[in-house]
Write an enzyme that holds these catalytic residues in place. Structure first.
Site, PDB file in Angstrom:
ATOM      1  N   VAL A  61       7.870   2.711  -1.691  1.00 36.88           N
ATOM      2  CA  VAL A  61       8.908   3.423  -0.564  1.00 36.88           C
ATOM      3  C   VAL A  61       8.459   2.907   0.639  1.00 36.88           C
ATOM      4  CG1 VAL A  61       9.549   5.836   0.130  1.00 36.88           C
ATOM      5  CG2 VAL A  61       8.807   5.419  -2.219  1.00 36.88           C
TER       6      VAL A  61
ATOM      7  N   GLY B 234       0.840  -1.203  -0.054  1.00 34.20           N
ATOM      8  CA  GLY B 234      -0.183   0.093   0.025  1.00 34.20           C
ATOM      9  C   GLY B 234       0.850   1.432  -0.094  1.00 34.20           C
ATOM     10  N   HIS B 235       2.089   1.195   0.131  1.00 37.47           N
ATOM     11  CA  HIS B 235       3.171   2.241   0.130  1.00 37.47           C
ATOM     12  C   HIS B 235       4.165   2.332  -0.667  1.00 37.47           C
ATOM     13  CE1 HIS B 235       5.441   5.172   2.379  1.00 37.47           C
ATOM     14  NE2 HIS B 235       4.396   5.937   2.867  1.00 37.47           N
ATOM     15  N   PHE B 236       4.207   2.181  -1.810  1.00 41.22           N
ATOM     16  CA  PHE B 236       2.891   2.779  -2.842  1.00 41.22           C
ATOM     17  C   PHE B 236       3.116   1.647  -3.784  1.00 41.22           C
ATOM     18  CE2 PHE B 236       4.532   6.892  -1.118  1.00 41.22           C
ATOM     19  CZ  PHE B 236       3.091   7.312  -0.405  1.00 41.22           C
TER      20      PHE B 236
END
EC number: 4.2.1.59
Length: 141
Positions: free
Chosen positions: A54, A47-49
């Protein structure tokens, strides 16, 4: 002296997916250097990203806190105790950390008073500063 993952797991209560220290490279009375090998398999990259993975800055700081925790909890007088993250100051993020990077984390204890300790910490990738800050801990049972 190095500390392998088995000794790290003995010192820290963290487990997957929150154990963020893979190996300790050097340790002295008040300073420690450890590594975290960052891979695309880290769950936070979902989810990041998704299109541009990252490592979240807060997890870099958590990895630094765990590094300092290994130093404290490896001491015989602290066996069986916990280190509680009490705060962070002067945090700066200078470089993105991405899959394939190796975080080299250093924590140095600069002040102690009773069960409270203050640490200067930094994380580097390829010799370049990725993050730094001052961390405060409480040592308890």
């Amino acid at each position: 002296m190095t500390i392998d993952i088995n000794a790290i797991r003995e010192a820290l209560p963290h487990r997957y997916p929150m154990l963020l220290v893979d190996r300790v490279l050097e340790v002295s009375e008040d300073e420690i250097t450890a590594i975290k090998n960052v891979t695309i398999n880290e769950p936070f990259f979902n989810g990041h990203f998704p299109q541009y993975p990252v490592m979240p800055g807060v997890l870099i700081m958590e990895a630094l806190a765990q590094t300092a925790g290994v130093l404290e909890l490896s001491k015989p007088e602290n066996k069986g105790k916990l280190v509680f993250y009490a705060g962070m100051d002067k945090v700066k993020f200078k470089k993105q950390v991405v899959p394939g990077d190796q975080l080299v984390m250093t924590a140095k204890f600069v002040k102690r008073r009773g069960t409270i300790a203050v640490v200067e910490a930094k994380a580097e990738v390829d010799g370049k500063l990725a993050a730094s800050g001052t961390l405060t801990f409480a040592i308890g049972s």
